[in-house]
Enzyme design. Sequence first.
Site, mmCIF file in Angstrom:
data_model
loop_
_atom_site.group_PDB
_atom_site.id
_atom_site.type_symbol
_atom_site.label_atom_id
_atom_site.label_comp_id
_atom_site.label_asym_id
_atom_site.label_seq_id
_atom_site.Cartn_x
_atom_site.Cartn_y
_atom_site.Cartn_z
ATOM 1 N N HIS A 134 0.873 -1.227 0.045
ATOM 2 C CA HIS A 134 0.039 -0.094 0.145
ATOM 3 C C HIS A 134 0.730 1.277 0.147
ATOM 4 O O HIS A 134 1.952 1.405 0.672
ATOM 5 C CB HIS A 134 -0.977 0.207 1.178
ATOM 6 C CG HIS A 134 -0.079 0.146 2.702
ATOM 7 N ND1 HIS A 134 0.112 1.309 2.848
ATOM 8 C CD2 HIS A 134 0.089 -0.944 3.290
ATOM 9 C CE1 HIS A 134 0.821 1.006 4.320
ATOM 10 N NE2 HIS A 134 0.797 -0.441 4.568
ATOM 11 N N HIS A 143 12.605 -0.965 -12.721
ATOM 12 C CA HIS A 143 12.565 -2.422 -12.799
ATOM 13 C C HIS A 143 12.425 -3.083 -11.376
ATOM 14 O O HIS A 143 13.465 -2.767 -10.688
ATOM 15 C CB HIS A 143 13.719 -3.053 -13.574
ATOM 16 C CG HIS A 143 13.693 -4.359 -13.749
ATOM 17 N ND1 HIS A 143 14.483 -5.006 -14.697
ATOM 18 C CD2 HIS A 143 12.674 -5.488 -13.325
ATOM 19 C CE1 HIS A 143 13.940 -6.436 -14.774
ATOM 20 N NE2 HIS A 143 13.070 -6.569 -13.920
#
Length: 209
Positions: A134, A143
């Site tokens: 979250h 990446h």
Amino acid sequence: MEKIILIGDGGHAKVIEDCIRSQGGSVIAMLDDRYKVKFYEAHIVKGPVALIEELLTDEVKVVISIGSNPIRKSIVERLGISNEKYAVIIHSSAILSGSVKVGHGTVVMPGVVVNADASIGFHTIINSNSVIEHDCVVEDFTHISPGAILTGNVKVGQGSHVGAGTTIIPSIVIGSWTTVGAGSSVISNIESNVTAVGVPAKVIKREGL
């Protein structure tokens, strides 16, 4: 059914092609400058990147299927097409909260979980079985490697690479264009333009030094 042109034809492109098929889409071309002429392979057009001018129509979108963050950024700059012409590819097995934001050109691989109010930038790779918890912010051209875990409220700056199996504890900030080595445990902020590895992760290299 979404039609996609992939820029890059290596191992990473194979995985992205599978993700596209899982969505019900299709790859119509795989362009790479190691090819000098246009040809067909299994009904897919292959050839140099310049062929995009011929193939890119209103019904077709693009994904840069190259793992290197700097190269992905340079190709986006070279092509000069609008963000809206880049597809968002999310494998059918990935789980994303309805409140997640994902930028154009980003690929979310199999088994990924992205939880509430996370934000993922443009042209980013969220690789297989990684977890973005979250309120995380993952900026453009990053990446997140397979099996990496970003716990709540982590920020990863533009162009950074989080290695496979790395864990980042809550509220950590990773700077831009930084590499965090595979298997690291990040318990403090890491500055931009460095390489950090280990448990806990420590800076071992600074750009230009």
